[in-house]
Design a protein around this motif. Structure first.
Motif, short mmCIF file in Angstrom:
data_model
loop_
_atom_site.label_atom_id
_atom_site.label_comp_id
_atom_site.label_asym_id
_atom_site.label_seq_id
_atom_site.Cartn_x
_atom_site.Cartn_y
_atom_site.Cartn_z
N GLU A 191 0.83 -1.21 0.00
CA GLU A 191 0.00 0.00 0.00
C GLU A 191 0.86 1.26 0.00
O GLU A 191 0.58 2.21 -0.73
N ALA A 192 1.91 1.28 0.81
CA ALA A 192 2.79 2.46 0.88
C ALA A 192 3.51 2.67 -0.45
O ALA A 192 3.67 3.80 -0.91
N ILE A 193 3.94 1.57 -1.09
CA ILE A 193 4.62 1.67 -2.39
C ILE A 193 3.65 2.15 -3.45
O ILE A 193 3.99 3.02 -4.27
N ALA A 194 2.41 1.65 -3.43
CA ALA A 194 1.40 2.08 -4.40
C ALA A 194 1.12 3.57 -4.26
O ALA A 194 1.02 4.30 -5.26
N ALA A 195 1.02 4.05 -3.03
CA ALA A 195 0.79 5.48 -2.80
C ALA A 195 1.96 6.31 -3.33
O ALA A 195 1.75 7.36 -3.96
N LEU A 240 6.04 10.84 0.86
CA LEU A 240 5.59 9.46 0.64
C LEU A 240 6.76 8.49 0.56
O LEU A 240 6.62 7.33 0.96
N LEU A 241 7.92 8.95 0.09
CA LEU A 241 9.11 8.10 0.12
C LEU A 241 9.50 7.82 1.57
O LEU A 241 9.75 6.67 1.95
N ALA A 242 9.50 8.86 2.40
CA ALA A 242 9.83 8.68 3.82
C ALA A 242 8.83 7.73 4.49
O ALA A 242 9.21 6.87 5.29
N HIS A 243 7.55 7.87 4.14
CA HIS A 243 6.53 6.99 4.70
C HIS A 243 6.77 5.54 4.27
O HIS A 243 6.72 4.62 5.10
N ALA A 244 7.03 5.32 2.98
CA ALA A 244 7.26 3.96 2.48
C ALA A 244 8.48 3.34 3.17
O ALA A 244 8.45 2.17 3.56
N LEU A 245 9.55 4.10 3.32
CA LEU A 245 10.75 3.58 3.99
C LEU A 245 10.45 3.24 5.45
O LEU A 245 10.94 2.23 5.97
N THR A 246 9.62 4.06 6.09
CA THR A 246 9.24 3.81 7.48
C THR A 246 8.42 2.52 7.59
O THR A 246 8.63 1.72 8.51
N VAL A 247 7.51 2.31 6.64
CA VAL A 247 6.70 1.09 6.65
C VAL A 247 7.59 -0.14 6.44
O VAL A 247 7.43 -1.15 7.13
N VAL A 248 8.56 -0.04 5.52
CA VAL A 248 9.48 -1.16 5.30
C VAL A 248 10.30 -1.41 6.57
O VAL A 248 10.48 -2.56 6.98
N THR A 281 6.84 -9.17 -1.96
CA THR A 281 6.12 -9.04 -0.69
C THR A 281 5.04 -10.09 -0.53
O THR A 281 4.54 -10.29 0.57
N SER A 282 4.64 -10.76 -1.64
CA SER A 282 3.59 -11.78 -1.56
C SER A 282 3.74 -12.75 -2.74
O SER A 282 4.41 -12.44 -3.72
N PHE A 283 3.06 -13.88 -2.62
CA PHE A 283 3.07 -14.84 -3.73
C PHE A 283 2.35 -14.25 -4.94
O PHE A 283 2.73 -14.52 -6.08
N ASP A 284 1.32 -13.42 -4.72
CA ASP A 284 0.62 -12.77 -5.83
C ASP A 284 1.57 -11.89 -6.62
O ASP A 284 1.54 -11.88 -7.86
N GLU A 285 2.42 -11.14 -5.93
CA GLU A 285 3.39 -10.27 -6.61
C GLU A 285 4.40 -11.10 -7.40
O GLU A 285 4.76 -10.75 -8.52
#
Length: 147
Positions: free
Chosen positions: A21-25, A34-42, A88-92
């Protein structure tokens, strides 16, 4: 969780949808915030002992000896640089068709720390087919809290 869902989910992957979700955003609206947010989520998933699916290349049978290790699969970008591939998932993973032959689950922190020690690669690409995030070594250091 239904039985069919259990067969395609592993405990170490539960929670990775937050990274997706963070990467999609970030893809929809690239910004420093949003980069900072994605890195934080990771980083949060890493600290929760989250795992990713790592693509590996198995040794060719004719040249393989018992000591020949499997290699983490790398992809080359248009600029000729090599990157490790993780999902991140088997779907990906399945979005790439039959390009991925062998995989195993790996701890996010271990992958990041190992990537920093391999001079031949630029970093790790999460989900190269869809919700893609290219984590070059400087971003990996930020996630690890070393920057």
């Amino acid at each position: 969780m239904s039985t069919s869902e259990n067969t395609t989910r592993d405990e170490g992957l539960i929670g990775n949808e937050k990274m997706e979700e963070a990467i999609a955003a970030l893809q929809q609206e690239p910004s420093e915030e949003l980069l900072a947010h994605a890195l934080t989520v990771v980083r949060r998933r890493m600290r929760e002992k989250g795992q990713v699916i790592l693509a590996v290349d198995m040794p060719q049978e004719q040249s393989a000896t018992p000591a020949t290790p499997m290699q983490i699969q790398a992809v080359k970008t248009a600029d000729g640089k090599a990157w490790w591939v993780a999902f991140t998932s088997f779907d990906e993973e399945l979005r790439g068709g039959d390009q991925v032959k062998s995989t195993f689950l790996a701890d996010l922190e271990q992958i990041f720390r190992t990537a920093l020690t391999v001079p031949e690669i630029e970093g790790v690409i999460l989900n190269p087919w869809n919700r893609t995030m290219m984590l070059e070594k400087s971003l990996i250091r930020i996630i690890l809290g070393e920057a």
